[in-house]
Design a protein around this motif. Structure first.
Motif, short mmCIF file in Angstrom:
data_model
loop_
_atom_site.label_atom_id
_atom_site.label_comp_id
_atom_site.label_asym_id
_atom_site.label_seq_id
_atom_site.Cartn_x
_atom_site.Cartn_y
_atom_site.Cartn_z
N UNK A 502 -20.20 35.83 11.57
CA UNK A 502 -20.39 34.76 12.54
C UNK A 502 -19.51 35.03 13.75
N UNK A 503 -20.11 34.96 14.92
CA UNK A 503 -19.40 35.25 16.17
C UNK A 503 -18.54 34.04 16.54
N UNK A 504 -17.31 34.04 15.99
CA UNK A 504 -16.42 32.89 16.16
C UNK A 504 -15.07 33.27 16.76
N UNK A 505 -14.97 34.49 17.30
CA UNK A 505 -13.69 34.94 17.87
C UNK A 505 -13.96 35.66 19.19
N UNK A 506 -14.12 34.91 20.28
CA UNK A 506 -14.58 35.50 21.53
C UNK A 506 -13.64 36.57 22.08
N UNK A 507 -14.25 37.53 22.73
CA UNK A 507 -13.48 38.61 23.34
C UNK A 507 -14.30 39.88 23.38
N UNK A 508 -13.58 41.00 23.48
CA UNK A 508 -14.19 42.32 23.52
C UNK A 508 -13.52 43.15 22.43
N UNK A 509 -14.32 43.61 21.48
CA UNK A 509 -13.78 44.14 20.23
C UNK A 509 -14.28 45.55 19.97
N UNK A 510 -13.38 46.42 19.57
CA UNK A 510 -13.74 47.78 19.27
C UNK A 510 -14.41 47.88 17.89
N UNK A 511 -15.41 48.73 17.81
CA UNK A 511 -16.09 49.07 16.57
C UNK A 511 -16.02 50.59 16.45
N UNK A 512 -15.48 51.12 15.35
CA UNK A 512 -15.27 52.56 15.31
C UNK A 512 -15.13 53.09 13.89
N UNK A 513 -15.30 54.40 13.77
CA UNK A 513 -15.02 55.08 12.52
C UNK A 513 -13.51 55.19 12.35
N UNK A 514 -13.01 54.87 11.14
CA UNK A 514 -11.56 54.92 10.92
C UNK A 514 -11.10 56.27 10.40
N UNK A 515 -11.98 57.26 10.38
CA UNK A 515 -11.49 58.64 10.37
C UNK A 515 -10.96 58.86 11.79
N UNK A 516 -9.65 59.01 11.93
CA UNK A 516 -9.04 59.00 13.25
C UNK A 516 -9.62 60.09 14.14
N UNK A 517 -10.01 61.21 13.56
CA UNK A 517 -10.54 62.32 14.34
C UNK A 517 -11.99 62.07 14.76
N UNK A 518 -12.77 61.40 13.92
CA UNK A 518 -14.13 61.02 14.31
C UNK A 518 -14.08 59.98 15.43
N UNK A 519 -13.23 58.97 15.25
CA UNK A 519 -13.14 57.93 16.27
C UNK A 519 -12.69 58.49 17.60
N UNK A 520 -11.67 59.34 17.60
CA UNK A 520 -11.13 59.87 18.85
C UNK A 520 -12.11 60.82 19.52
N UNK A 521 -12.97 61.46 18.74
CA UNK A 521 -13.96 62.35 19.36
C UNK A 521 -15.13 61.59 19.96
#
Length: 531
Positions: A502-521
């Motif tokens: 449920x969209x109950x926390x307004x803002x701009x939010x990152x969605x990403x892979x938590x393999x740090x190398x996948x996310x950073x690439x």
């Protein structure tokens, strides 16, 4: 997704650009977004269940030489230790955390409070929710932590997470329904920093891809991690370091892992060759030890702080009762072992027997282990290579769990569905979402738009041959119609995982892979609320 100039929008919300920047989007039809520090965020914060109590801490990020248990490593850490000192507060308390950046080489940093649904401008993502915290400067995070559970914190700058910059954050429930005698926080980590090189060295090699060739950098401006100096002291006593090997085309590789496979992970288990796997900052030769009395009921809080490794975890001679994942309760089930992806957390209850028992974190598919000990009586410690039979018993993942009834989302049709296609390969190391790499130096990537009050469905469609632990900031989603409540979920190769929130926390939010190398690439995107 709509095309907008996200740099103008985001920096305007942070007071860095003029108030007119929102109107300066690349196209008159581009929607205005909720500002990370705007009125909608402030309104949501006022609605949180605050206790009125404050807890103040100071966190200093600085270089340090750590003793990992006979292994010395030059790295960066909070307060001179890794994991950093645990922060513990009660649900509803306000955390006031001042970060002092004492990192070298003009290195900027930040802190992301992983798993907490907090106010957007405290989420700790440079260029999205805040400015860089430059070397030599301080920044104070201040927010209400109103959801009890097991959380942790780490930087969101480059590949800094794969150094020693992480620590547990425990939010206690004043009305705790579980009954137990003691508690043990168990942090798992894969380690190479200051031993075989730095995470930046590893990332540079990975970016060459399986076929070699020139790498294109994706580091953010101001996030040059610098070179890690290693002297004889830093290398002595490290044990055997993995030597450079050769890829299929003869290219020399030092960090890239070849041939790691796991049925539980659907094939390829990981990208990076780590010389050590740690439990609470220690190698198996000098393990961390929980000491207690037999018959006591102990709550173990597992946190996977690794950069590239899923861990299969078991306590020799015991079964575990799973009670929570990612801070939220699940229907209790017994298991022999758990599979824990990067960023995931699990709470379990164990009634400890009399003796000495190994808590083993098997690096899934990588033929290596981390280990700690439970000591409740006399006996010799097991071998550092012990493999309890429980590791080959019932192994649970979040897909086997159901949310406890009191946290299960009410049945409701989704108002909006976003397809999150996970793309890329090891060949080119071009990990992305919907075929587009997220680049914070030129942040014009189109956000996934949502509106406050909506039921949102995200369909993670993994088109790659690699598993990905996908993490959404600022929210806890539900797996399917009644599955576990999570903020990080494993998506296996060529599989689809649908989650709702449920969209109950307004803002701009990152969605990403938590393999740090996948996310950073580039396997990142933005989930943004319309203003």
């Amino acid at each position: 997704m709509n095309s907008i100039n996200r740099r103008s929008v985001l920096l305007a919300g942070l007071g860095i650009a003029s108030a007119g920047a929102l109107a300066g989007c690349s196209g008159s039809s581009a929607p205005a977004l909720v500002s990370p520090s705007g009125s909608a965020v402030a309104t949501a914060e006022r609605k949180r269940r605050g206790s009125g109590k404050e807890q103040k801490v100071t966190l200093t990020a600085a270089p340090v030489t750590l003793d990992l248990g006979g292994v010395r490593a030059k790295t960066w850490a909070y307060g001179g230790q890794a994991p950093g000192k645990e922060i513990r507060l009660s649900a509803g308390d306000t955390l006031v955390a001042e970060l002092s950046n004492q990192l070298p080489n003009r290195t900027a940093t930040s802190i992301h409070w992983h798993g907490l649904a907090l106010r957007d401008d405290m989420d700790g993502v440079p260029m999205v929710t805040q400015q860089d915290i430059r070397a030599g400067s301080n920044f104070t995070y201040r927010f209400i932590a109103d959801d009890p559970g097991t959380y942790w914190f780490h930087p969101h700058a480059g590949v800094q997470l794969d150094r020693g910059l992480y620590a547990p954050l425990i939010v206690e429930d004043p009305k705790e329904p579980l009954s137990y005698d003691d508690e043990w926080v168990v942090v798992l980590d894969d380690w190479l920093d200051g031993v075989t090189g730095t995470p930046d060295d590893a990332f540079a090699e990975l970016r060459q891809g399986m076929g070699g060739g020139s790498a294109r950098s994706s580091s953010m401006p101001g996030h040059d991690m610098g070179d890690m100096e290693m002297d004889s002291e830093g290398m002595d006593g490290m044990g055997s370091s993995p030597s450079a090997s050769s890829s299929g085309d003869g290219t020399s590789v030092k960090f890239m892992l070849m041939g790691a496979t796991s049925d539980l992970l659907g094939g390829d288990a990981g990208d990076v060759k780590y010389p050590h796997h740690l439990v609470n900052g220690k190698v198996p030769a000098d393990p961390d030890v929980y000491s207690g009395k037999p018959g006591r009921r102990v709550r173990l809080r597992f946190i996977n702080a690794g950069g590239d490794t899923a861990y299969r975890v078991a306590l020799g001679g015991h079964t575990m009762t799973v009670t929570h994942t990612d801070g939220y309760p699940v229907e209790h089930q017994q298991t022999d072992a758990l599979l824990i992806g990067m960023g995931e957390r699990y709470d379990v209850l164990v009634t400890v027997d009399d003796g000495v028992f190994p808590l083993v974190a098997l690096a899934e598919g990588k033929n290596a282990t981390g280990m700690a000990l439970v000591r409740t009586g006399s006996g010799r410690a097991p071998s550092t290579t012990v493999r309890p039979k429980e590791l080959d018993g019932r192994v649970m993942t979040a897909s086997d769990m159901r949310a406890a009834e009191d946290v299960r989302l009410a049945a409701r049709k989704a108002d909006i569905v976003h397809r999150i296609e996970l793309t890329g390969s090891m060949d080119k190391y071009d990990w992305a979402i919907n075929g587009k790499a997220f680049d914070m130096r030129n942040p014009d990537d189109d956000p996934f738009l949502i509106e406050e009050g909506q039921r949102v469905q995200l369909d993670f469609v993994n088109t790659t041959e690699m598993w990905h632990p996908m993490h959404l900031h600022g929210h806890t989603f539900q797996l399917g119609s009644a599955g576990a409540r999570k903020d990080t979920t494993i998506v296996l190769p060529e599989k689809t995982v649908s989650v709702v929130f449920d969209a109950d926390n307004p803002g701009q939010w990152l969605l990403h892979c938590h393999n740090i190398y996948h996310g950073e690439s580039g396997m990142m995107a933005l989930v943004a609320y319309r203003a």
